[in-house]
Design a protein around this motif. Sequence first.
Motif, PDB file in Angstrom:
ATOM      1  N   MET A 188       0.839  -1.194   0.000  1.00  0.00           N
ATOM      2  CA  MET A 188       0.000   0.000   0.000  1.00  0.00           C
ATOM      3  C   MET A 188       0.876   1.245   0.000  1.00  0.00           C
ATOM      4  SD  MET A 188      -2.877   1.126   2.831  1.00  0.00           S
ATOM      5  CE  MET A 188      -1.637   1.365   4.113  1.00  0.00           C
ATOM      6  N   ASN A 189       0.633   2.135  -0.946  1.00  0.00           N
ATOM      7  CA  ASN A 189       1.372   3.392  -1.028  1.00  0.00           C
ATOM      8  C   ASN A 189       0.665   4.441  -0.178  1.00  0.00           C
ATOM      9  OD1 ASN A 189       2.724   5.692  -1.697  1.00  0.00           O
ATOM     10  ND2 ASN A 189       2.438   5.524  -3.906  1.00  0.00           N
ATOM     11  N   THR A 190       1.273   4.789   0.975  1.00  0.00           N
ATOM     12  CA  THR A 190       0.607   5.705   1.904  1.00  0.00           C
ATOM     13  C   THR A 190       0.618   7.151   1.423  1.00  0.00           C
ATOM     14  OG1 THR A 190       2.671   5.884   3.146  1.00  0.00           O
ATOM     15  CG2 THR A 190       1.055   4.281   3.927  1.00  0.00           C
ATOM     16  N   THR A 191       1.419   7.463   0.402  1.00  0.00           N
ATOM     17  CA  THR A 191       1.443   8.833  -0.116  1.00  0.00           C
ATOM     18  C   THR A 191       0.429   9.023  -1.240  1.00  0.00           C
ATOM     19  OG1 THR A 191       3.198   8.281  -1.708  1.00  0.00           O
ATOM     20  CG2 THR A 191       3.886   9.095   0.459  1.00  0.00           C
ATOM     21  N   ALA A 192      -0.029   7.933  -1.841  1.00  0.00           N
ATOM     22  CA  ALA A 192      -1.011   8.029  -2.918  1.00  0.00           C
ATOM     23  C   ALA A 192      -2.379   8.375  -2.341  1.00  0.00           C
ATOM     24  CB  ALA A 192      -1.085   6.700  -3.671  1.00  0.00           C
ATOM     25  N   PRO A 193      -3.247   9.041  -3.135  1.00  0.00           N
ATOM     26  CA  PRO A 193      -4.592   9.358  -2.634  1.00  0.00           C
ATOM     27  C   PRO A 193      -5.354   8.086  -2.282  1.00  0.00           C
ATOM     28  CG  PRO A 193      -4.144  10.473  -4.735  1.00  0.00           C
ATOM     29  CD  PRO A 193      -3.038   9.507  -4.519  1.00  0.00           C
ATOM     30  N   LEU A 194      -6.170   8.165  -1.240  1.00  0.00           N
ATOM     31  CA  LEU A 194      -7.029   7.052  -0.868  1.00  0.00           C
ATOM     32  C   LEU A 194      -8.129   6.876  -1.910  1.00  0.00           C
ATOM     33  CD1 LEU A 194      -7.597   4.967   1.322  1.00  0.00           C
ATOM     34  CD2 LEU A 194      -8.810   6.725   2.605  1.00  0.00           C
ATOM     35  N   LEU A 195      -8.656   8.008  -2.369  1.00  0.00           N
ATOM     36  CA  LEU A 195      -9.674   8.021  -3.423  1.00  0.00           C
ATOM     37  C   LEU A 195      -9.252   9.024  -4.481  1.00  0.00           C
ATOM     38  CD1 LEU A 195     -12.584   7.417  -4.565  1.00  0.00           C
ATOM     39  CD2 LEU A 195     -13.358   9.345  -3.168  1.00  0.00           C
ATOM     40  N   SER A 196      -9.314   8.610  -5.730  1.00  0.00           N
ATOM     41  CA  SER A 196      -8.961   9.515  -6.828  1.00  0.00           C
ATOM     42  C   SER A 196     -10.066   9.478  -7.880  1.00  0.00           C
ATOM     43  CB  SER A 196      -7.625   9.091  -7.453  1.00  0.00           C
ATOM     44  OG  SER A 196      -7.284   9.961  -8.517  1.00  0.00           O
ATOM     45  N   ILE A 197     -10.572  10.647  -8.229  1.00  0.00           N
ATOM     46  CA  ILE A 197     -11.607  10.768  -9.266  1.00  0.00           C
ATOM     47  C   ILE A 197     -11.069  11.701 -10.345  1.00  0.00           C
ATOM     48  CG2 ILE A 197     -13.910  11.699  -9.752  1.00  0.00           C
ATOM     49  CD1 ILE A 197     -14.836  10.644  -7.109  1.00  0.00           C
ATOM     50  N   ARG A 198     -11.137  11.243 -11.577  1.00  0.00           N
ATOM     51  CA  ARG A 198     -10.630  12.025 -12.696  1.00  0.00           C
ATOM     52  C   ARG A 198     -11.667  12.111 -13.817  1.00  0.00           C
ATOM     53  NH1 ARG A 198      -7.910  13.450  -9.502  1.00  0.00           N
ATOM     54  NH2 ARG A 198      -5.666  13.464  -9.197  1.00  0.00           N
ATOM     55  N   ASP A 199     -12.007  13.338 -14.184  1.00  0.00           N
ATOM     56  CA  ASP A 199     -12.893  13.622 -15.321  1.00  0.00           C
ATOM     57  C   ASP A 199     -14.170  12.770 -15.267  1.00  0.00           C
ATOM     58  OD1 ASP A 199     -13.599  14.994 -17.620  1.00  0.00           O
ATOM     59  OD2 ASP A 199     -12.704  13.514 -18.959  1.00  0.00           O
TER      60      ASP A 199
ATOM     61  N   ASN B   2     -20.298  16.715 -14.690  1.00  0.00           N
ATOM     62  CA  ASN B   2     -19.555  17.043 -15.911  1.00  0.00           C
ATOM     63  C   ASN B   2     -18.085  17.337 -15.627  1.00  0.00           C
ATOM     64  OD1 ASN B   2     -22.036  17.307 -17.719  1.00  0.00           O
ATOM     65  ND2 ASN B   2     -22.502  18.811 -16.138  1.00  0.00           N
ATOM     66  N   GLY B   3     -17.233  16.333 -15.841  1.00  0.00           N
ATOM     67  CA  GLY B   3     -15.784  16.546 -15.763  1.00  0.00           C
ATOM     68  C   GLY B   3     -15.261  16.827 -14.368  1.00  0.00           C
ATOM     69  N   VAL B   4     -15.798  16.135 -13.369  1.00  0.00           N
ATOM     70  CA  VAL B   4     -15.382  16.366 -11.976  1.00  0.00           C
ATOM     71  C   VAL B   4     -14.110  15.583 -11.653  1.00  0.00           C
ATOM     72  CG1 VAL B   4     -16.002  15.781  -9.580  1.00  0.00           C
ATOM     73  CG2 VAL B   4     -17.617  17.013 -11.037  1.00  0.00           C
ATOM     74  N   SER B   5     -13.148  16.241 -11.012  1.00  0.00           N
ATOM     75  CA  SER B   5     -11.902  15.596 -10.588  1.00  0.00           C
ATOM     76  C   SER B   5     -11.556  16.058  -9.172  1.00  0.00           C
ATOM     77  CB  SER B   5     -10.741  15.961 -11.517  1.00  0.00           C
ATOM     78  OG  SER B   5     -10.979  15.514 -12.833  1.00  0.00           O
ATOM     79  N   PHE B   6     -11.190  15.121  -8.311  1.00  0.00           N
ATOM     80  CA  PHE B   6     -10.666  15.464  -6.986  1.00  0.00           C
ATOM     81  C   PHE B   6     -10.012  14.235  -6.370  1.00  0.00           C
ATOM     82  CE2 PHE B   6     -15.153  14.381  -6.135  1.00  0.00           C
ATOM     83  CZ  PHE B   6     -15.017  13.402  -5.160  1.00  0.00           C
ATOM     84  N   ASP B   7      -9.190  14.473  -5.342  1.00  0.00           N
ATOM     85  CA  ASP B   7      -8.547  13.396  -4.575  1.00  0.00           C
ATOM     86  C   ASP B   7      -8.966  13.506  -3.118  1.00  0.00           C
ATOM     87  OD1 ASP B   7      -7.111  12.411  -6.758  1.00  0.00           O
ATOM     88  OD2 ASP B   7      -5.364  13.678  -6.344  1.00  0.00           O
ATOM     89  N   LEU B   8      -8.924  12.383  -2.427  1.00  0.00           N
ATOM     90  CA  LEU B   8      -9.114  12.353  -0.979  1.00  0.00           C
ATOM     91  C   LEU B   8      -7.905  11.665  -0.377  1.00  0.00           C
ATOM     92  CD1 LEU B   8     -11.055  12.798   1.508  1.00  0.00           C
ATOM     93  CD2 LEU B   8     -11.750  10.405   1.150  1.00  0.00           C
ATOM     94  N   LYS B   9      -7.211  12.358   0.516  1.00  0.00           N
ATOM     95  CA  LYS B   9      -6.044  11.777   1.175  1.00  0.00           C
ATOM     96  C   LYS B   9      -6.469  10.996   2.415  1.00  0.00           C
ATOM     97  CE  LYS B   9      -3.239  15.740  -0.226  1.00  0.00           C
ATOM     98  NZ  LYS B   9      -2.545  16.966   0.266  1.00  0.00           N
ATOM     99  N   ARG B  10      -5.561  10.166   2.902  1.00  0.00           N
ATOM    100  CA  ARG B  10      -5.829   9.408   4.133  1.00  0.00           C
ATOM    101  C   ARG B  10      -5.973  10.366   5.316  1.00  0.00           C
ATOM    102  NH1 ARG B  10      -4.521   4.304   2.320  1.00  0.00           N
ATOM    103  NH2 ARG B  10      -3.414   4.509   0.351  1.00  0.00           N
TER     104      ARG B  10
END
Length: 258
Positions: free
Chosen positions: A1-12, A28-36
């Motif tokens: 498990m990569n602890t630096t990578a986003p827990l949740l990633s949404i792209r476009d 329409n084209g939503v992007s965001f990340d959620l960190k731990r």
Amino acid sequence: MNTTAPLLSIRDLNVTFVTRERTVHAVNGVSFDLKRGEVLSILGESGSGKSVSLRAVQRLLPERLTRISGAISVDGEDVLAMSKSRLRALRGGEVSMIFQEPATSFDPVYTIGQQIVEAVVTHKGVSRDQARRRALELLELVRIPSAAQRLNNYPHEMSGGMRQRAMIALALSCDPKILLADEPTTALDATVQIQVLLLLQQLQKELGLGVIIVTHDVGVAIEIGDRIAVMYGGKIVESGPLADVVRDPQHPYTQGLL
């Protein structure tokens, strides 16, 4: 498990509802990340696409009527490519949801305890006795008084605030990594709203959860969020650290909300 990578990633992310009568472009084209260990507040008016975006994370939208494109990944795993059996494990196991109205989210013919026990047995593979002990621990965790008795209550026998606490207990029952909260205080009066928000805040810190809370209430978004994303017309029009967006909003819609 990569602890630096986003827990949740949404792209476009694009979500479209198609019926015989019409086609609705909801997201329409939503992007965001959620960190731990982070809380992301998604703020916007009714119909802006907040809840649809949240439900897309677990693929809870009606399959026949919904077209989803883009990318959704949980801990690096592609949600849109998951099999039905893998999705069942994801829902409630790794990603849990607190729904807007707990009165309609619980099954009225089973007790609160039975419903939490069922979730724990399904996802954790433990005995019913172990699951019942876990259910009792959870009701105590969410500060429900007389927890042992409340296990035997049906949903209609509890107040709105107690049902919402029980819904939080159910959502936490299988130790999720991500908690999605869809307008979790809308149906509650102001005093109970504050209690539930403080409880969510405390549990998030104690358990180290990644949390997304969607709301149309600026006060709620500011009270609980580390970062904020503002949605309008199915798009994120502004996002950033909470303090930056509140102190210096760039988009006219955000300025109007604040």
